[in-house]
Scaffold this motif. Structure first.
Motif, short mmCIF file in Angstrom:
data_model
loop_
_atom_site.label_atom_id
_atom_site.label_comp_id
_atom_site.label_asym_id
_atom_site.label_seq_id
_atom_site.Cartn_x
_atom_site.Cartn_y
_atom_site.Cartn_z
N LYS A 19 -72.93 -32.38 -102.15
CA LYS A 19 -73.00 -32.36 -100.69
C LYS A 19 -74.34 -32.95 -100.27
N ASN A 20 -74.38 -33.44 -99.04
CA ASN A 20 -75.63 -34.00 -98.51
C ASN A 20 -76.15 -33.10 -97.39
N PRO A 21 -77.13 -32.25 -97.70
CA PRO A 21 -77.62 -31.30 -96.69
C PRO A 21 -78.46 -31.94 -95.58
N SER A 22 -78.78 -33.22 -95.72
CA SER A 22 -79.57 -33.87 -94.67
C SER A 22 -78.70 -34.44 -93.55
N LEU A 23 -77.38 -34.43 -93.75
CA LEU A 23 -76.47 -34.93 -92.73
C LEU A 23 -75.76 -33.79 -92.02
N GLN A 24 -75.41 -34.02 -90.78
CA GLN A 24 -74.71 -33.01 -89.96
C GLN A 24 -73.45 -32.54 -90.67
N GLY A 25 -73.30 -31.24 -90.79
CA GLY A 25 -72.12 -30.66 -91.40
C GLY A 25 -72.16 -30.62 -92.91
N THR A 26 -73.23 -31.10 -93.53
CA THR A 26 -73.39 -31.13 -94.99
C THR A 26 -72.13 -31.68 -95.65
N PRO A 27 -71.81 -32.94 -95.41
CA PRO A 27 -70.56 -33.51 -95.93
C PRO A 27 -70.50 -33.57 -97.46
N SER A 28 -69.29 -33.46 -97.96
CA SER A 28 -69.05 -33.54 -99.40
C SER A 28 -69.03 -34.99 -99.85
N GLY A 29 -69.34 -35.18 -101.11
CA GLY A 29 -69.32 -36.50 -101.73
C GLY A 29 -69.40 -36.35 -103.23
N HIS A 30 -69.99 -37.35 -103.86
CA HIS A 30 -70.17 -37.33 -105.31
C HIS A 30 -71.52 -37.94 -105.66
N GLY A 31 -72.12 -37.48 -106.74
CA GLY A 31 -73.37 -38.05 -107.22
C GLY A 31 -74.59 -37.49 -106.52
N ILE A 32 -75.72 -38.14 -106.81
CA ILE A 32 -76.98 -37.71 -106.20
C ILE A 32 -77.38 -38.67 -105.10
N ASN A 33 -78.08 -38.14 -104.13
CA ASN A 33 -78.69 -38.96 -103.09
C ASN A 33 -80.03 -39.40 -103.67
N TYR A 34 -80.07 -40.58 -104.23
CA TYR A 34 -81.20 -41.07 -105.02
C TYR A 34 -82.53 -40.95 -104.29
N HIS A 35 -82.58 -41.34 -103.02
CA HIS A 35 -83.82 -41.32 -102.25
C HIS A 35 -83.95 -40.08 -101.37
N GLY A 36 -82.97 -39.22 -101.38
CA GLY A 36 -82.98 -38.07 -100.49
C GLY A 36 -82.68 -36.78 -101.22
N VAL A 37 -81.94 -35.92 -100.56
CA VAL A 37 -81.63 -34.61 -101.13
C VAL A 37 -80.14 -34.49 -101.39
N THR A 38 -79.82 -33.65 -102.37
CA THR A 38 -78.43 -33.43 -102.77
C THR A 38 -78.25 -31.94 -103.01
N LEU A 39 -77.09 -31.43 -102.68
CA LEU A 39 -76.78 -30.03 -102.89
C LEU A 39 -75.59 -29.91 -103.83
N PHE A 40 -75.76 -29.11 -104.88
CA PHE A 40 -74.67 -28.83 -105.81
C PHE A 40 -74.33 -27.35 -105.69
N GLU B 133 -73.16 -17.82 -105.86
CA GLU B 133 -74.27 -17.23 -105.10
C GLU B 133 -75.49 -18.14 -105.02
N PHE B 134 -75.41 -19.30 -105.67
CA PHE B 134 -76.59 -20.17 -105.77
C PHE B 134 -76.23 -21.62 -105.45
N TYR B 135 -77.28 -22.38 -105.17
CA TYR B 135 -77.20 -23.83 -105.05
C TYR B 135 -78.17 -24.44 -106.05
N LEU B 136 -77.85 -25.64 -106.49
CA LEU B 136 -78.81 -26.47 -107.20
C LEU B 136 -79.16 -27.58 -106.22
N TYR B 137 -80.43 -27.62 -105.86
CA TYR B 137 -80.91 -28.52 -104.82
C TYR B 137 -81.71 -29.64 -105.48
N HIS B 138 -81.30 -30.87 -105.27
CA HIS B 138 -81.95 -32.03 -105.87
C HIS B 138 -82.80 -32.74 -104.82
N CYS B 139 -84.03 -33.04 -105.17
CA CYS B 139 -84.91 -33.86 -104.32
C CYS B 139 -85.16 -35.17 -105.05
N GLY B 140 -84.68 -36.26 -104.47
CA GLY B 140 -84.83 -37.58 -105.08
C GLY B 140 -86.22 -38.15 -104.91
#
Length: 154
Positions: free
Chosen positions: A53-74, A146-153
């Motif tokens: 998911k992309n937590p930086s976008l409205q509604g935290t839309p679902s997708g696939h992979g990492i947001n290379y230059h931004g943030v990603t939520l697993f 109960e958890f998220y894995l939060y990626h910072c690119g």
């Protein structure tokens, strides 16, 4: 200067919109690991298979992979694929020598050497395995929901 990707295991109660700004001093961080950008670039094609998911976008839309230059939520939907992919890379790298070399991106030569060459990436096998094991453990925690894995690119 080395570019890095940071991964944080956080509680689902964490403010995911602003986490990246306060991650250094955030009490919500349960565990974390940093992986060098060169290694992420080497395995990035396989990371595109992970639900995210992309937590930086409205509604935290679902997708696939990492947001290379931004943030990603697993989340728990990502856990099985995360575990499988990083376990597979870990198993492969176990066969490498202590210091191993991978082929990186193509770098064009300078004015004297127009041909260029591929960048040589050197890694410590045990450090990479330790990083991947940490990602696997954090991904296993996601299965509880109960958890998220939060990626910072980069």
């Amino acid at each position: 200067m080395s570019l890095d990707h940071e991964f944080y295991l956080i509680s689902k109660t964490t403010d995911i919109k602003n986490f990246w700004m306060y991650r250094e001093r955030n009490n919500s961080v349960i565990d974390s690991v940093v992986i060098q950008d060169d290694l992420i670039q080497y395995i990035i094609d396989s990371l595109e298979w992970i639900p995210s998911k992309n937590p930086s976008l409205q509604g935290t839309p679902s997708g696939h992979g990492i947001n290379y230059h931004g943030v990603t939520l697993f989340d728990n939907h990502s856990s099985e694929t995360l575990i499988s992919i990083f376990s597979s890379w870990k198993s492969l790298i176990k066969n490498a020598p202590d210091k191993f070399e991978l082929t990186g991106e193509f770098v064009y030569g300078d004015a004297d050497n127009q041909e260029g060459d591929y960048k040589k990436l050197v890694f410590n096998r045990d450090e990479v395995i330790t990083q991947f094991e940490k990602i696997i453990l954090m991904s296993e925690a996601l299965t509880k929901g109960e958890f998220y894995l939060y990626h910072c690119g980069i």
